[in-house]
Enzyme design. Sequence first.
Site, PDB file in Angstrom:
ATOM      1  CG  HIS A   1      -2.107  -0.923   1.014  1.00  0.00           C
ATOM      2  ND1 HIS A   1      -2.851  -1.433   2.042  1.00  0.00           N
ATOM      3  CD2 HIS A   1      -2.663  -1.430  -0.127  1.00  0.00           C
ATOM      4  CE1 HIS A   1      -3.809  -2.203   1.553  1.00  0.00           C
ATOM      5  NE2 HIS A   1      -3.710  -2.214   0.242  1.00  0.00           N
TER       6      HIS A   1
ATOM      7  CG  HIS B   1      -6.259  -4.946   5.168  1.00  0.00           C
ATOM      8  ND1 HIS B   1      -5.300  -5.848   4.792  1.00  0.00           N
ATOM      9  CD2 HIS B   1      -5.635  -3.731   5.222  1.00  0.00           C
ATOM     10  CE1 HIS B   1      -4.148  -5.229   4.630  1.00  0.00           C
ATOM     11  NE2 HIS B   1      -4.322  -3.938   4.883  1.00  0.00           N
TER      12      HIS B   1
ATOM     13  CD  GLU C   1      -2.685  -9.139   7.630  1.00  0.00           C
ATOM     14  OE1 GLU C   1      -2.799  -9.636   8.764  1.00  0.00           O
ATOM     15  OE2 GLU C   1      -2.052  -8.078   7.406  1.00  0.00           O
TER      16      GLU C   1
ATOM     17  CB  SER D   1      -0.819   2.279   4.506  1.00  0.00           C
ATOM     18  OG  SER D   1      -0.169   1.680   5.606  1.00  0.00           O
TER      19      SER D   1
ATOM     20  CB  SER E   1       3.796   0.151   2.908  1.00  0.00           C
ATOM     21  OG  SER E   1       2.763   1.037   3.301  1.00  0.00           O
TER      22      SER E   1
END
Length: 654
Positions: free
Chosen positions: A40, A123, A125, A222, A266
């Site tokens: 991100h 998200h 993940e 992010s 990130s």
Amino acid sequence: MRVILAESAGFCYGVRRAVELARETAAETGRCWMLGDLIHNTHVVEQLRALGVQKAESVETLQPGDTVIIRSHGESKQVLDRLEDKGVRCVDATCPNVRRIQTLAAEAEAEGRTPVIIGDAAHPEVAGIASRCGHPLVFGGPEAVESWLEQDPKARETPVTVVAQTTCIRELFETSWKIVKKECTNAKKFDTICTATHKRQSEAAILAAKADVMVVVGDRKSANTKHLTEICKESCPRVVQIENADELPPDFFSGCSVAGLTAGASTPAGIIKEVYAAMSEEIKAVESNEESFEELLNQSFKTLNTGEKVTGIVTAITPTEVQVDVGAKQAAYIKFSELSDDPNAKPEDVVKVGDEIETYIVRVNDVEGYAELSKKRLDAVKVWENIEQAVEEKTVMEGTVTEENKGGIVVSVKGVRVFVPASQSGQPRGADLSAMKGQKVQLRVTEVNRARRRVVGSIRSVSDEARRAAQEEIWANIEVGKRYTGTVKSMTSYGVFVDIGGVDGMVHISELSWSRIKTPSEVCKVGDTMEVYVISFDPEKRKISLGVKDHNVDPWQVFMDKYAVGDVASVRIVKLMTFGAFAEVVPGVDGLIHISQIADRRIEKPEDVLAENQIVDVKITAVDEERKKISLSIRALLAPSVEEPVEDEADVEE
């Protein structure tokens, strides 16, 4: 005013690994793909695009033979299965911490437990983790957990395994777990918040409490950057989240004394540096504008008073003194004896014409129009002030060990003697402390008595902290197959313990060498450097199993490539039996010398002629490739003698 940058700002291990894998794959293939954003951060994604890492909006746009980078957040099982069906090559850049959560969730469901994920359901993940399970529960925080318990009558009896999104705010996770633990009768918890994420969040909270303003740098997509911003807002009145230096608000630093800067996992180091530089320039401009005319006027009419500090410019170095312009009517000078603590130092080595110098006013003579200054006295005062401040702030200081003293050592820190007790030297009890003389060491000052000129410090507290940090780094980044250069710490009959950077792992004797050995001391000793790799690890029990042998090498194939029947080999006797002796031909491959082939005469037992570890020449007389057995003969190399009957050795085994 000053800018304080958080120590852990910027790329975490998982992000750095993903970016490096993408760059390597682009260089290898010339063109590859990423599904969505690899990480991100728009800036990094654009850099990768320039290197040949193109963005694919869906699996369907990819063709058989294409190479795709699996992003650091991971992908859903359905997407990975579809990629495999289409014949697309996958390079897995999933963060090892995310992969661990995927495994835990899948294992929980296989055990008949319901996976509970604390995190953002939208998200990628979390979506990837949830796809490994049939019926996972995803909660954004404690309120969602309580709602589930109220609405589902069976919730409290449901066996659950609770995990967290790697970037989850720790307070959200812990609060959610407390509710589950209290209400549910069969609950397991795995703390899966990334260590690096938790460290960033803790640092951000501490820094925000000190700062007047906080700047958080990171992509707006992010999650961990967003959480950092939320944490900072709890302690700091003015917080701004930006993606680059151009987005710094004008006049944001007005009236600010301390500005804090942190960045998401990130965010590239280059962007952080640009923001830091821009903040520093902004603050300088604010300071310049805030100087009042009255302050400037007072500076131009400086009054000198004995005992005060004064800053001036070196205007000349004469044979007896250093002349300094301090912006007053009096001519000011420093005697050479008041310039430095070092009696051998030359004035030109300490200061040069044009240098700005801070000094202590020793005496002012208004009648004759001069002021006597001392740099040495001010330096001494500043050192003591720095040391006293170091105690309060627990600052790490550097010094040189000058002597061994009764009960410890003495370290010189900026000219001040610091006593370090033996127990705080960082050395084992009873060690020879005189060996530390001349070494540069880092320590914390633990006690200061300025009146008695007594300072006590600890080297151990710094080394222990560094070791703990190294241990966390190891556990955060460890993975099966990863290689380390370690040091042998201790030995047992069944293996050795190797320090791989703050954490000890166990190398079993069977993994030390392809050769047959009875004790580890045959191949290594305490203090040896050893190249090892991770076979397995258990984060819960903090145990690591290591290997040394390269399992990519097949010892039998090495033997077959090197020798054939009829060849002569130099071998080592490794074991004596009643029917003969086993000898190592190449590491990991033994052959049998039957008792009838040891000598050119009849012998009662092999030890009459041979001894373990003895090196002898033999002839390879037979090789059974299917059973991987080798027959050897010493007798075949000896001068011919009267033949004796030979026993059938084909079925003899160790």
